[in-house]
Motif scaffolding. Structure first.
Motif, PDB file in Angstrom:
ATOM      1  N   ALA A 153       5.142 -29.988 -21.763  1.00 43.39           N
ATOM      2  CA  ALA A 153       4.790 -29.350 -20.493  1.00 43.39           C
ATOM      3  C   ALA A 153       3.571 -28.445 -20.624  1.00 43.39           C
ATOM      4  N   GLU A 154       3.257 -28.008 -21.824  1.00 45.99           N
ATOM      5  CA  GLU A 154       2.078 -27.157 -22.007  1.00 45.99           C
ATOM      6  C   GLU A 154       0.795 -27.853 -21.575  1.00 45.99           C
ATOM      7  N   LYS A 155       0.816 -29.167 -21.491  1.00 51.57           N
ATOM      8  CA  LYS A 155      -0.357 -29.931 -21.057  1.00 51.57           C
ATOM      9  C   LYS A 155      -0.521 -29.924 -19.538  1.00 51.57           C
ATOM     10  N   VAL A 156       0.552 -29.606 -18.809  1.00 60.12           N
ATOM     11  CA  VAL A 156       0.548 -29.726 -17.347  1.00 60.12           C
ATOM     12  C   VAL A 156      -0.536 -28.889 -16.676  1.00 60.12           C
ATOM     13  N   PRO A 157      -0.660 -27.576 -16.965  1.00 59.36           N
ATOM     14  CA  PRO A 157      -1.678 -26.796 -16.253  1.00 59.36           C
ATOM     15  C   PRO A 157      -3.101 -27.347 -16.420  1.00 59.36           C
ATOM     16  N   GLY A 158      -3.442 -27.746 -17.622  1.00 61.60           N
ATOM     17  CA  GLY A 158      -4.779 -28.308 -17.859  1.00 61.60           C
ATOM     18  C   GLY A 158      -4.994 -29.623 -17.141  1.00 61.60           C
ATOM     19  N   LEU A 159      -3.976 -30.484 -17.148  1.00 63.97           N
ATOM     20  CA  LEU A 159      -4.088 -31.761 -16.448  1.00 63.97           C
ATOM     21  C   LEU A 159      -4.216 -31.561 -14.943  1.00 63.97           C
ATOM     22  N   VAL A 160      -3.482 -30.596 -14.400  1.00 61.66           N
ATOM     23  CA  VAL A 160      -3.568 -30.313 -12.961  1.00 61.66           C
ATOM     24  C   VAL A 160      -4.954 -29.794 -12.624  1.00 61.66           C
ATOM     25  N   ALA A 161      -5.462 -28.854 -13.428  1.00 56.53           N
ATOM     26  CA  ALA A 161      -6.812 -28.319 -13.188  1.00 56.53           C
ATOM     27  C   ALA A 161      -7.849 -29.443 -13.251  1.00 56.53           C
ATOM     28  N   GLN A 162      -7.689 -30.336 -14.206  1.00 51.19           N
ATOM     29  CA  GLN A 162      -8.608 -31.472 -14.362  1.00 51.19           C
ATOM     30  C   GLN A 162      -8.543 -32.379 -13.140  1.00 51.19           C
ATOM     31  N   ARG A 163      -7.347 -32.698 -12.669  1.00 51.60           N
ATOM     32  CA  ARG A 163      -7.195 -33.570 -11.502  1.00 51.60           C
ATOM     33  C   ARG A 163      -7.730 -32.924 -10.230  1.00 51.60           C
ATOM     34  N   LEU A 164      -7.660 -31.601 -10.166  1.00 54.72           N
ATOM     35  CA  LEU A 164      -8.193 -30.889  -9.007  1.00 54.72           C
ATOM     36  C   LEU A 164      -9.695 -30.643  -9.125  1.00 54.72           C
ATOM     37  N   ALA A 165     -10.252 -30.912 -10.308  1.00 54.56           N
ATOM     38  CA  ALA A 165     -11.672 -30.672 -10.594  1.00 54.56           C
ATOM     39  C   ALA A 165     -12.030 -29.206 -10.313  1.00 54.56           C
ATOM     40  N   MET A 166     -11.133 -28.327 -10.755  1.00 57.22           N
ATOM     41  CA  MET A 166     -11.336 -26.884 -10.594  1.00 57.22           C
ATOM     42  C   MET A 166     -11.075 -26.229 -11.944  1.00 57.22           C
ATOM     43  N   ASP A 167     -11.848 -25.167 -12.235  1.00 55.96           N
ATOM     44  CA  ASP A 167     -11.595 -24.496 -13.513  1.00 55.96           C
ATOM     45  C   ASP A 167     -10.398 -23.559 -13.372  1.00 55.96           C
ATOM     46  N   VAL A 168      -9.819 -23.231 -14.514  1.00 49.74           N
ATOM     47  CA  VAL A 168      -8.606 -22.432 -14.542  1.00 49.74           C
ATOM     48  C   VAL A 168      -8.832 -21.076 -13.875  1.00 49.74           C
ATOM     49  N   GLY A 169      -9.999 -20.467 -14.067  1.00 48.91           N
ATOM     50  CA  GLY A 169     -10.290 -19.179 -13.453  1.00 48.91           C
ATOM     51  C   GLY A 169     -10.233 -19.246 -11.933  1.00 48.91           C
ATOM     52  N   GLU A 170     -10.780 -20.312 -11.360  1.00 47.91           N
ATOM     53  CA  GLU A 170     -10.737 -20.468  -9.903  1.00 47.91           C
ATOM     54  C   GLU A 170      -9.299 -20.639  -9.419  1.00 47.91           C
ATOM     55  N   LEU A 171      -8.521 -21.433 -10.134  1.00 55.50           N
ATOM     56  CA  LEU A 171      -7.115 -21.618  -9.764  1.00 55.50           C
ATOM     57  C   LEU A 171      -6.338 -20.306  -9.892  1.00 55.50           C
ATOM     58  N   GLU A 172      -6.648 -19.504 -10.888  1.00 53.76           N
ATOM     59  CA  GLU A 172      -5.986 -18.206 -11.042  1.00 53.76           C
ATOM     60  C   GLU A 172      -6.334 -17.275  -9.874  1.00 53.76           C
ATOM     61  N   ARG A 173      -7.575 -17.302  -9.408  1.00 46.81           N
ATOM     62  CA  ARG A 173      -7.972 -16.477  -8.262  1.00 46.81           C
ATOM     63  C   ARG A 173      -7.223 -16.927  -7.003  1.00 46.81           C
ATOM     64  N   ILE A 174      -7.086 -18.231  -6.822  1.00 40.25           N
ATOM     65  CA  ILE A 174      -6.331 -18.750  -5.669  1.00 40.25           C
ATOM     66  C   ILE A 174      -4.872 -18.306  -5.772  1.00 40.25           C
ATOM     67  N   ARG A 175      -4.284 -18.460  -6.961  1.00 39.57           N
ATOM     68  CA  ARG A 175      -2.900 -18.038  -7.175  1.00 39.57           C
ATOM     69  C   ARG A 175      -2.725 -16.555  -6.877  1.00 39.57           C
ATOM     70  N   ASP A 176      -3.670 -15.739  -7.347  1.00 34.46           N
ATOM     71  CA  ASP A 176      -3.581 -14.296  -7.107  1.00 34.46           C
ATOM     72  C   ASP A 176      -3.661 -13.986  -5.613  1.00 34.46           C
ATOM     73  N   GLY A 177      -4.525 -14.684  -4.887  1.00 35.17           N
ATOM     74  CA  GLY A 177      -4.614 -14.498  -3.442  1.00 35.17           C
ATOM     75  C   GLY A 177      -3.329 -14.915  -2.746  1.00 35.17           C
ATOM     76  N   LEU A 178      -2.756 -16.026  -3.178  1.00 30.63           N
ATOM     77  CA  LEU A 178      -1.489 -16.484  -2.596  1.00 30.63           C
ATOM     78  C   LEU A 178      -0.355 -15.510  -2.914  1.00 30.63           C
TER      79      LEU A 178
END
Length: 151
Positions: free
Chosen positions: A112-137
């Motif tokens: 499961a440790e691979k899941v976050p990276g694979l999701v970020a890759q499929r979304l074509a978004m870097d982890v930092g951007e996804l973290e900012r979205i998560r923080d806003g949510l």
């Protein structure tokens, strides 16, 4: 209404609409990533909570996931049938169930440790951007919490 004034009821201006579409779309991205693990997205969330701390009572798990017992119970039954979790009565309170991981459930964490990276890759978004979205949510979730005086 003048043409230059945006319509406050336009569908594309609604936070609720954007959230529903984003949730559905992002869950669709997770589905094929979780499939090889044999997990649905709700089951993945349960496993994430247990990988963070176990055992947890059903009540604690429900509070962490913000799920009620009737929603959580079938998830736990399926995870138990898959050999990933155990449910047992607490010695201190026979009315309460403790949920823990099996060896197979613990071992699944490394996959499961691979899941976050694979999701970020499929979304074509870097982890930092996804973290900012998560923080806003997260701020939105906190802001939309219970209103004082509401039952």
């Amino acid at each position: 209404m003048p043409a230059s004034t945006p319509d406050p009821l336009a569908l594309e201006r609604q936070v609720c609409f954007a959230l529903v579409v984003a949730a559905r779309s992002v869950l669709g991205v997770y589905r094929p990533v979780l499939e090889p693990l044999g997990l649905t997205h709700p089951q993945y969330l349960v496993m994430l909570a247990l990988w963070g701390a176990e055992p947890l009572s059903v009540r604690e798990l429900g509070a962490e996931l913000r799920l009620d017992a009737p929603t959580l119970s079938p998830l736990l039954k399926r995870l138990e049938a898959a050999g990933l979790v155990t449910r047992r009565r607490l010695d201190s309170d026979q009315r309460s169930l403790a949920v823990g991981l099996t060896d197979a459930g613990r071992a699944l964490r490394s996959e499961a440790e691979k899941v976050p990276g694979l999701v970020a890759q499929r979304l074509a978004m870097d982890v930092g951007e996804l973290e900012r979205i998560r923080d806003g949510l997260t701020r939105l979730i906190e802001a939309s919490g219970p209103v004082p005086g509401d039952a």
